[in-house]
Design an enzyme around this catalytic site. Structure first.
Site, short mmCIF file in Angstrom:
data_model
loop_
_atom_site.label_atom_id
_atom_site.label_comp_id
_atom_site.label_asym_id
_atom_site.label_seq_id
_atom_site.Cartn_x
_atom_site.Cartn_y
_atom_site.Cartn_z
CB SER A 119 -0.86 0.05 1.26
OG SER A 119 -1.66 -1.08 1.36
CG HIS A 140 -2.20 -0.68 -4.06
ND1 HIS A 140 -2.50 0.62 -3.72
CD2 HIS A 140 -2.49 -1.43 -2.96
CE1 HIS A 140 -2.93 0.64 -2.47
NE2 HIS A 140 -2.94 -0.58 -1.99
CD GLU A 152 -2.89 3.54 -6.27
OE1 GLU A 152 -3.20 4.74 -6.14
OE2 GLU A 152 -2.25 2.92 -5.40
CG ASN A 190 -3.05 3.71 0.83
OD1 ASN A 190 -3.92 3.78 1.69
ND2 ASN A 190 -2.80 2.61 0.16
P1 NAD Z 1 -3.01 -9.54 6.51
O1 NAD Z 1 -2.36 -9.30 7.81
O2 NAD Z 1 -4.49 -9.71 6.46
O3 NAD Z 1 -2.37 -10.83 5.79
C1 NAD Z 1 -1.00 -10.98 5.62
C2 NAD Z 1 -0.70 -12.47 5.43
O4 NAD Z 1 0.69 -12.60 5.09
C3 NAD Z 1 -0.94 -13.30 6.69
O5 NAD Z 1 -1.74 -14.40 6.35
C4 NAD Z 1 0.47 -13.72 7.13
O6 NAD Z 1 0.48 -15.00 7.72
C5 NAD Z 1 1.20 -13.72 5.79
N1 NAD Z 1 2.64 -13.51 5.89
C6 NAD Z 1 3.31 -12.65 6.70
N2 NAD Z 1 4.64 -12.72 6.45
C7 NAD Z 1 4.79 -13.64 5.46
C8 NAD Z 1 5.92 -14.16 4.76
N3 NAD Z 1 7.15 -13.73 5.03
N4 NAD Z 1 5.71 -15.08 3.79
C9 NAD Z 1 4.46 -15.51 3.49
N5 NAD Z 1 3.36 -15.07 4.14
C10 NAD Z 1 3.53 -14.15 5.10
O7 NAD Z 1 -2.53 -8.35 5.55
P2 NAD Z 1 -3.33 -7.68 4.32
O8 NAD Z 1 -4.26 -6.67 4.87
O9 NAD Z 1 -3.85 -8.76 3.43
O10 NAD Z 1 -2.15 -6.86 3.61
C11 NAD Z 1 -1.22 -7.52 2.78
C12 NAD Z 1 -0.54 -6.50 1.90
O11 NAD Z 1 -1.53 -5.83 1.10
C13 NAD Z 1 0.19 -5.39 2.66
O12 NAD Z 1 1.33 -5.02 1.95
C14 NAD Z 1 -0.84 -4.26 2.70
O13 NAD Z 1 -0.25 -2.99 2.84
C15 NAD Z 1 -1.49 -4.43 1.34
N6 NAD Z 1 -2.86 -3.90 1.21
C16 NAD Z 1 -3.77 -4.07 2.21
C17 NAD Z 1 -5.06 -3.58 2.05
C18 NAD Z 1 -6.12 -3.78 3.10
O14 NAD Z 1 -7.18 -3.13 3.01
N7 NAD Z 1 -5.93 -4.66 4.09
C19 NAD Z 1 -5.42 -2.93 0.85
C20 NAD Z 1 -4.47 -2.80 -0.17
C21 NAD Z 1 -3.19 -3.29 0.02
#
Ligand code: NAD
Length: 280
Positions: A119, A140, A152, A190
């Protein structure tokens, strides 16, 4: 675009939605996560989501069976060897992303595209240790990724134009609207959204209004969700990581300063929908 095998690393909030979007687009999906229980939870969520689409007659039962047959899980990274595209959606932490992409470069072919769903972290910074930064790109998606149209597509300093074009075509093929964004802190959405969350947190800290009042007011102005409801949906921890990352990239610019209130919720394990509670 022909159907591809897509690896999704990180089976949390975003990974599961991206997986559904890819399955709906006719692709094969391999789910990977460092926490095996997350992969199982994610696969269950996907099956349930697709089942609901059948109930609502948006998909046939044959579609459901075909989609689920294209979904597999991986307990080790080397299972992702065959993937033409890998989308990373792990924790918003530069070191973790570096470790993952360095390991991925050892298992995928040189022509595979490596994409991050970050993000806020700079594409240039994530790409820095990679041997082939020309095939590395920001892709993204927005939450919930199965539904939200915007994607994005972020060009790093070395990303090839071919990779940008392929990712834009891929996003369109999923029925999404790709927007090419520059590699600046928070990209486009963001950067704008940080004020939506931070100002709301300040208002509540100052006791000018309650959490519910702020959300109700914003919805009254036409927003689909208030900032606190949205933070609960996103993950209060993920949202805070994004704020911290953007604040640091702007050299601690006060406008983007993270909130101690949000940190308190994270420290208390109140992470929103992914946990037992959050702001609600
Ligand atoms: P989340 O915490 O829901 O899920 C993350 C997952 O990654 C977990 O299941 C965890 O076990 C796994 N994980 C952590 N370290 C790891 C590794 N080294 N190898 C493999 N798996 C691993 O997080 P999320 O909200 O899904 O966010 C994930 C990414 O997407 C982040 O970079 C975040 O900034 C981005 N993002 C999030 C949103 C949102 O609304 N939540 C929106 C757009 C982008």
């Amino acid at each position: 675009m022909t159907s591809m095998t897509i690896g999704i690393c990180g089976s949390g909030t975003m990974g599961r939605g991206i997986a559904i979007a890819c399955l709906l687009g006719g692709h094969r999906v391999i789910l990977f996560d460092s926490a095996p229980e997350q992969i199982q939870r994610c696969a269950g969520f996907i099956a349930e989501h697709i089942g609901k689409m059948v109930e609502k007659t948006r998909l046939s039962d044959a579609d459901r069976i075909a989609m689920l047959s294209r979904l597999t899980t991986a307990s080790a990274l080397n299972v992702l060897t065959e993937c033409q595209l890998i989308i990373e959606a792990i924790v918003e932490n530069l070191e973790s992303k570096h470790e993952l992409f360095i390991a991925l470069e050892d298992v995928v072919s040189e022509t595979s595209i490596l994409a991050t769903n970050t993000s806020s972290i700079s594409i240039a910074a994530i790409a820095r240790p990679l041997q082939h930064p020309e095939r590395f790109v920001g892709l993204h998606f927005f939450n919930p990724a199965a539904i939200m149209k915007l994607v994005e597509v972020i060009k790093g300093p070395h990303t090839s134009d071919v990779v940008i074009a392929s990712c834009s075509t891929f996003a369109k093929q999923l029925g999404k609207t790709p927007v090419i964004a520059r590699d600046v802190p928070g990209f486009i959405v963001n950067r704008v959204a940080r004020n939506f969350y931070n100002e709301a947190l300040r208002i509540v800290m100052e006791r000018a209004a309650s959490i519910k009042q702020v959300d109700d007011l914003m919805k009254g102005l036409g927003f689909r969700m208030g900032p606190f409801e949205l933070m609960d949906l996103i993950g209060v921890d993920t949202n805070l990581d994004v704020t911290k990352s953007q604040w640091q990239q702007f050299f601690n610019e006060p406008r983007f300063q993270p909130s101690v209130l949000q940190q308190h919720y994270v420290d208390s394990g109140l992470l929103g929908k992914k946990s037992d509670g959050g702001f609600y």
